[in-house]
Design a protein around this motif. Structure first.
Motif, PDB file in Angstrom:
ATOM      1  N   SER A  70      32.582  83.406  41.489  1.00 51.91           N
ATOM      2  CA  SER A  70      31.217  82.901  41.469  1.00 51.91           C
ATOM      3  C   SER A  70      31.003  81.974  42.664  1.00 51.91           C
ATOM      4  O   SER A  70      31.963  81.556  43.312  1.00 51.91           O
ATOM      5  CB  SER A  70      30.963  82.147  40.154  1.00 51.91           C
ATOM      6  N   PRO A  71      29.744  81.636  42.981  1.00 51.30           N
ATOM      7  CA  PRO A  71      29.489  80.734  44.104  1.00 51.30           C
ATOM      8  C   PRO A  71      30.215  79.401  44.000  1.00 51.30           C
ATOM      9  O   PRO A  71      30.542  78.791  45.025  1.00 51.30           O
ATOM     10  CB  PRO A  71      27.969  80.550  44.051  1.00 51.30           C
ATOM     11  N   ASP A  72      30.501  78.936  42.783  1.00 49.18           N
ATOM     12  CA  ASP A  72      31.198  77.662  42.625  1.00 49.18           C
ATOM     13  C   ASP A  72      32.718  77.811  42.702  1.00 49.18           C
ATOM     14  O   ASP A  72      33.451  76.835  42.541  1.00 49.18           O
ATOM     15  CB  ASP A  72      30.808  76.990  41.311  1.00 49.18           C
ATOM     16  N   LEU A  75      36.628  82.069  38.788  1.00 50.46           N
ATOM     17  CA  LEU A  75      36.930  83.502  38.717  1.00 50.46           C
ATOM     18  C   LEU A  75      35.885  84.201  37.861  1.00 50.46           C
ATOM     19  O   LEU A  75      35.660  83.839  36.705  1.00 50.46           O
ATOM     20  CB  LEU A  75      38.332  83.703  38.148  1.00 50.46           C
ATOM     21  N   ASP A  76      35.239  85.206  38.420  1.00 49.69           N
ATOM     22  CA  ASP A  76      34.151  85.909  37.749  1.00 49.69           C
ATOM     23  C   ASP A  76      34.640  87.181  37.067  1.00 49.69           C
ATOM     24  O   ASP A  76      34.487  87.368  35.869  1.00 49.69           O
ATOM     25  CB  ASP A  76      33.059  86.235  38.770  1.00 49.69           C
ATOM     26  N   ARG A  77      35.262  88.082  37.839  1.00 46.58           N
ATOM     27  CA  ARG A  77      35.741  89.344  37.296  1.00 46.58           C
ATOM     28  C   ARG A  77      36.906  89.843  38.141  1.00 46.58           C
ATOM     29  O   ARG A  77      37.070  89.459  39.295  1.00 46.58           O
ATOM     30  CB  ARG A  77      34.627  90.388  37.247  1.00 46.58           C
ATOM     31  N   THR A  78      37.716  90.711  37.534  1.00 45.26           N
ATOM     32  CA  THR A  78      38.850  91.316  38.222  1.00 45.26           C
ATOM     33  C   THR A  78      38.789  92.812  37.978  1.00 45.26           C
ATOM     34  O   THR A  78      38.845  93.256  36.837  1.00 45.26           O
ATOM     35  CB  THR A  78      40.183  90.748  37.697  1.00 45.26           C
ATOM     36  N   ASP A  79      38.675  93.586  39.075  1.00 46.54           N
ATOM     37  CA  ASP A  79      38.499  95.032  38.976  1.00 46.54           C
ATOM     38  C   ASP A  79      39.790  95.762  39.339  1.00 46.54           C
ATOM     39  O   ASP A  79      40.398  95.475  40.378  1.00 46.54           O
ATOM     40  CB  ASP A  79      37.392  95.501  39.919  1.00 46.54           C
ATOM     41  N   LEU A  80      40.190  96.703  38.499  1.00 48.39           N
ATOM     42  CA  LEU A  80      41.325  97.565  38.816  1.00 48.39           C
ATOM     43  C   LEU A  80      40.897  98.551  39.896  1.00 48.39           C
ATOM     44  O   LEU A  80      39.905  99.267  39.745  1.00 48.39           O
ATOM     45  CB  LEU A  80      41.790  98.313  37.570  1.00 48.39           C
ATOM     46  N   LEU A  81      41.653  98.607  40.991  1.00 43.30           N
ATOM     47  CA  LEU A  81      41.301  99.490  42.097  1.00 43.30           C
ATOM     48  C   LEU A  81      41.872 100.890  41.888  1.00 43.30           C
ATOM     49  O   LEU A  81      42.994 101.062  41.414  1.00 43.30           O
ATOM     50  CB  LEU A  81      41.820  98.925  43.417  1.00 43.30           C
ATOM     51  N   ASP A  82      41.089 101.869  42.278  1.00 43.51           N
ATOM     52  CA  ASP A  82      41.534 103.259  42.275  1.00 43.51           C
ATOM     53  C   ASP A  82      42.604 103.421  43.351  1.00 43.51           C
ATOM     54  O   ASP A  82      42.393 103.080  44.519  1.00 43.51           O
ATOM     55  CB  ASP A  82      40.334 104.162  42.564  1.00 43.51           C
ATOM     56  N   VAL A 173      38.213  99.988  35.071  1.00 44.33           N
ATOM     57  CA  VAL A 173      38.686  98.873  34.258  1.00 44.33           C
ATOM     58  C   VAL A 173      38.254  97.569  34.929  1.00 44.33           C
ATOM     59  O   VAL A 173      38.525  97.361  36.112  1.00 44.33           O
ATOM     60  CB  VAL A 173      40.217  98.895  34.084  1.00 44.33           C
ATOM     61  N   VAL A 174      37.592  96.707  34.163  1.00 45.72           N
ATOM     62  CA  VAL A 174      37.131  95.411  34.667  1.00 45.72           C
ATOM     63  C   VAL A 174      37.481  94.340  33.648  1.00 45.72           C
ATOM     64  O   VAL A 174      37.169  94.478  32.455  1.00 45.72           O
ATOM     65  CB  VAL A 174      35.612  95.403  34.921  1.00 45.72           C
ATOM     66  N   ARG A 175      38.134  93.299  34.128  1.00 47.28           N
ATOM     67  CA  ARG A 175      38.397  92.120  33.288  1.00 47.28           C
ATOM     68  C   ARG A 175      37.310  91.091  33.584  1.00 47.28           C
ATOM     69  O   ARG A 175      37.228  90.566  34.696  1.00 47.28           O
ATOM     70  CB  ARG A 175      39.782  91.557  33.576  1.00 47.28           C
ATOM     71  N   VAL A 176      36.472  90.820  32.604  1.00 44.53           N
ATOM     72  CA  VAL A 176      35.373  89.858  32.764  1.00 44.53           C
ATOM     73  C   VAL A 176      35.865  88.495  32.285  1.00 44.53           C
ATOM     74  O   VAL A 176      36.201  88.324  31.108  1.00 44.53           O
ATOM     75  CB  VAL A 176      34.139  90.290  31.955  1.00 44.53           C
ATOM     76  N   HIS A 177      35.920  87.542  33.182  1.00 42.70           N
ATOM     77  CA  HIS A 177      36.405  86.204  32.848  1.00 42.70           C
ATOM     78  C   HIS A 177      35.218  85.359  32.396  1.00 42.70           C
ATOM     79  O   HIS A 177      34.306  85.074  33.175  1.00 42.70           O
ATOM     80  CB  HIS A 177      37.098  85.583  34.057  1.00 42.70           C
TER      81      HIS A 177
END
Length: 249
Positions: A70-72, A75-82, A173-177
């Motif tokens: 996020s701007p502050d 940690l906003d989200r973590t995306d599993l990469l292909d 797959v996305v981990r939303v924090h």
């Protein structure tokens, strides 16, 4: 503390004398601590190394995650990469060279890498430690066919273990924090809506039990997974909207 952002060599040459004078004037010492500003997005890569048939180390990269903040800075989200993307391949090839340069011969390593458009991948840290279980492990096995903990056991075990994971099923797959603060309680009605979203694969205990965020040591999160990227992004937006509506009290 005096902070100066430099983007060119000329900026550095101009700022350096002024910073030394300022630190000497206010601190009595001209010594400086410099921090290189890298790409705002960082990548977390899990790998496992084991001795090969000829004794040379064989590195296996199990999963690569892209962090968004996020701007502050939270940690906003973590995306599993292909693993078939060009960026994923570039990060993988770079990490293989890093592991060789560091002399890693056996065991798991968690690496953090930044990517600069002008300089390519840049190593931030590499930690050799036993992998810890996470909320996304089950869906990770489905999406990649890899089990980080099983891989680590194989590295330390003298003979290969039996195959523990099925063939991968490509998924987003996305981990939303979640942005809950310590002491925040969860609104039961809104938490129920989050848990019932179509792409939700796992949720933290704090959300499932409608408890306080302080009840768990880790930042609460929601794991989204689907073969349709649009569905994952839609549920991600719903979660952020529910946070704004009062998910935490």
């Amino acid at each position: 503390m005096l902070a100066v952002v430099c983007t060119t060599d000329l900026d550095i040459r101009a700022a350096w004398p002024a910073m030394r004078r300022a630190t000497a004037r206010y601190c009595g010492s001209a010594h400086l601590v410099l921090t290189e500003r890298l790409s705002p997005r960082e990548y977390v890569i899990h790998s496992v190394t084991r001795p090969g048939p000829n004794g040379s180390p064989e590195h296996c990269i199990t999963d690569i995650w892209a962090e968004s903040r996020s701007p502050d800075g939270t940690l906003d989200r973590t995306d599993l990469l292909d693993r078939h993307q060009l960026l994923t391949r570039a990060l993988s090839m770079y990490l293989l060279r890093v592991l060789d340069a560091l002399g890693v011969v056996c065991g798991p390593v968690t690496s953090r890498i930044a990517y600069s458009e002008g300089r390519g991948p840049l190593l931030i840290s590499a930690l050799a430690a036993a992998p810890t279980a996470s909320l996304a492990d089950e869906i990770l096995r489905t999406a990649t066919g890899e089990d980080r903990i099983a891989r680590a056991l194989e590295a330390w075990h003298p003979t290969p273990l039996a195959e523990l994971t099925p063939a991968p099923v490509p998924r987003r797959v996305v981990r939303v924090h979640l942005q809950a603060r310590a002491g925040d309680s969860v609104d039961p009605w809104l938490a129920r809506i989050v848990c019932q979203l179509p792409t939700v694969a796992a949720v933290s205990d704090a959300l499932r039990a409608r408890t306080s965020a302080a009840a768990t040591p880790d930042q609460p999160e929601v794991v989204l997974s689907s073969s349709e990227s649009e569905a994952v992004e839609a549920d991600y937006r719903v979660i952020r909207a529910l946070e704004r509506e009062g998910l935490y009290r």
